[in-house]
Write a protein that holds these residues in place. Structure first.
Motif, short mmCIF file in Angstrom:
data_model
loop_
_atom_site.label_atom_id
_atom_site.label_comp_id
_atom_site.label_asym_id
_atom_site.label_seq_id
_atom_site.Cartn_x
_atom_site.Cartn_y
_atom_site.Cartn_z
N TYR A 58 -11.69 -2.78 -1.41
CA TYR A 58 -10.95 -3.69 -2.27
C TYR A 58 -11.46 -5.12 -2.08
O TYR A 58 -12.09 -5.44 -1.07
CB TYR A 58 -9.45 -3.64 -1.95
N THR A 95 0.85 -1.19 0.00
CA THR A 95 0.00 0.00 0.00
C THR A 95 0.88 1.24 0.00
O THR A 95 2.07 1.18 0.30
CB THR A 95 -0.92 0.04 1.23
N VAL A 107 -1.76 -6.95 3.31
CA VAL A 107 -0.91 -5.93 2.69
C VAL A 107 -0.25 -5.10 3.77
O VAL A 107 -0.70 -5.06 4.93
CB VAL A 107 -1.72 -5.03 1.73
N LEU A 114 -4.16 0.72 -2.05
CA LEU A 114 -3.41 -0.36 -2.67
C LEU A 114 -2.50 0.20 -3.75
O LEU A 114 -2.94 0.97 -4.61
CB LEU A 114 -4.38 -1.39 -3.26
N VAL A 154 -6.19 -7.47 -1.67
CA VAL A 154 -5.58 -7.10 -0.38
C VAL A 154 -5.66 -8.20 0.67
O VAL A 154 -5.21 -7.99 1.80
CB VAL A 154 -6.23 -5.82 0.18
#
Length: 548
Positions: free
Chosen positions: A209, A100, A125, A106, A214
């Motif tokens: 997302y 990220t 992430v 992201l 993610v």
């Protein structure tokens, strides 16, 4: 090393030159790792191949995890197209980490898995854009790129000789490996499977997302270490019941197309995008490996406007030659895929193969949303798709009031409030693990408590939240609390403005300005109940603001 006494965390990277050296490193760990008490290995490298459980790297990482060594892999930097995940990061026994940016979005380069797949997705992430670390001596790629990139904006002039910046999942993965070290220091008895599960449970949700992008969400190092040290706090246990079957994600059948790119011309293929497609994906590939041709890909909407394109440098060699584009929420209609040589000089006619697919969602049948406006239905379906709200049987119940506990849980999930659970229940009437997780996160996990004035005592979790309280919580969840309090006493042109305490009118003004709350005509109705439909509307506005 930050692990249990005597334990170690090691790393392998692209700097190890080739997989022969990497495999030699794995062999050494399998033979000597126990002698050095190695408990975690970070692997910041990838390969342009497909996932195969019998690949020597995957065999090695499986053996390592069976011996109690946690293996962390970078997800890869091959962009936003589908199926771009590092093949070594796919194995379900490793911890796969995407990247990220500094705003929690992201990263464009972070590799993705397959839409709706239970296997092909990152585990979670972590920050991986312009990450700061020590500068190596001499001339090196990372330091040179840092000077040309974010060094001057992320570092003071006096720090540049000693530190540099770099971007990539190679730099987000070590942050997770470091967190694993902290978790094992707090609880050396954790197995790799337990470590992986705790990282996912404690991650901060990123509902805008999908899982293939993610995984479980953003790394929360504090919560993960807290959960490792104090298992009784049960952080993130609500995730097991988050998906109540209100939505199922589906992929279309893959449409394969072939063609020949002739220098100086553009080859087109027509594809049909249906109504309510969540995304479209187009990929092309060509060969053989010694081909010097470089193709460019463009995706053009029904009105003739180019909406996406890809033109990466594809050099001769073992690396695959491919381009891919992915578009979120495309307009329905007939689209055109355009392929041409990006460097027509000395190019030759090049054959290619392409694939087109799209994703969509199937929702549970709801008997009471058919009369709502298209906008309201879209807001409801988005909340269902993001697992923020659930139906009540076969109905959504748009006019039902939202309980304070449900409201806290929805905001914690929607607004990226880090998870937190105190050592002992902070509220006398909130003691079950799921509600404790939400309520205590809402009050103590963010910089500003979402429900003002509550530090303990009674929370009243089953009470319906009123519109004024909901407005204040929404504003604070958006990070606009200081702005609202600075506007205390602001005049409001509402019929019932005098029924809103003067000190709280700034919250109403800010919420209205950002669309976080809607009026009932020209009245605010501060003591009126906040309904499920209003919550769905507010969630869309909240996420829109946070994404700006």
């Amino acid at each position: 090393s930050g692990v249990a006494p005597g334990a170690r965390i090691l790393g392998l990277s692209a700097g190890d030159l080739n997989l022969s050296f990497v495999l030699a490193g794995f062999d050494y760990l399998l033979m000597q790792g126990a002698a050095y008490n190695v408990r975690a290995v970070n692997c910041s490298f990838s390969a342009n191949t497909v996932f195969d459980v019998n690949d020597p790297v995957n065999v090695a990482t499986k053996l390592l995890t069976e011996r109690g060594i946690n293996v962390v892999f970078s997800a890869g930097n091959t962009g936003s197209g589908l199926n771009s995940l590092n093949p070594y990061a796919v194995a379900p026994w490793v911890i796969s980490v995407g990247a990220t940016d500094q705003r929690g979005r992201l990263a464009d380069f972070s590799s993705r898995g397959a839409f709706g797949s239970a296997l092909f997705h990152p585990t979670l992430v972590a920050p991986g854009v312009s990450a700061i670390s020590l500068r190596a001596n001499g001339v090196n790629a990372t330091g040179t790129l840092g000077v040309a990139g974010a060094d001057t904006t992320r570092l003071n002039a006096g720090d540049v000789p000693f530190y540099t910046t770099a971007s990539g999942t190679s730099f987000s993965a070590p942050q997770v490996a470091g967190t694993v070290a902290l978790m094992l220091e707090a609880n050396p008895e954790l197995t790799p499977a337990q470590v992986r599960e705790l990282l996912q449970q404690t991650a901060t949700p990123m509902p805008e997302y999908y899982q293939h992008e993610v995984g479980a969400g953003m790394l929360n190092a504090y919560a993960a270490t807290l959960a490792a040290a104090f298992p009784a706090r049960r952080i993130g246990q609500w995730r097991a019941a988050q998906d109540r079957g209100a939505v199922q994600f589906r992929r279309s059948q893959i449409q394969i197309f072939n063609g020949n790119a002739v220098p100086g011309t553009t080859t087109e293929t027509s594809v049909s995008v249906p109504v309510n497609a969540l995304y479209t994906s187009v990929q092309i590939a060509w060969g053989p490996m010694l081909s010097t041709n470089n193709l460019a890909l463009a995706f053009v909407d029904p009105t003739g406007v180019q909406r996406a394109s890809s033109d990466q440098l594809n050099l001769p060699g073992l690396e695959g030659k491919r381009e891919s584009v992915l578009l979120q929420k495309p307009t329905a209609g007939n689209w055109r895929v355009q392929i041409k040589h990006s460097v027509p000089v000395a190019a030759t006619t090049q054959s290619f193969t392409g694939i087109f697919e799209y994703g969509f969602a199937q929702y549970a049948s709801l008997d009471d949303v058919g009369t709502l406006s298209t906008s309201d239905r879209n807001d409801i379906y988005q909340a269902l798709r993001q697992l923020l709200l659930s139906p009540l049987g076969r109905k959504f119940r748009p006019t039902f009031g939202v309980s304070r506990a449900e409201f806290a849980g929805t905001l914690v999930t929607a607004a990226r409030i880090p998870q937190y659970v105190a050592a002992q229940p902070r509220f006398t009437d909130v003691r079950d693990p799921a509600n404790r997780n939400f309520v205590e996160s809402a009050q103590f996990g963010s910089t500003m408590a979402l429900f003002p004035g509550l530090v303990g005592g009674s929370f009243r979790p089953n009470e319906i939240v009123d519109r004024l309280t909901a407005t204040m919580a929404l504003v604070r969840a958006a990070g606009l609390g200081p702005e609202a309090e600075a506007k205390a006493g602001s005049p409001l042109t509402l019929l019932d403005a005098l029924s809103i305490p003067s000190v709280l009118r700034g919250y109403v003004a800010v919420a209205m300005a950002h669309g976080l709350i809607r009026l009932n005509g020209n009245s605010f109705s501060p003591s009126g109940q906040f309904t499920r439909l209003e919550l769905a509307r507010s969630l869309r506005a909240l996420q829109g603001y946070l994404a700006e």
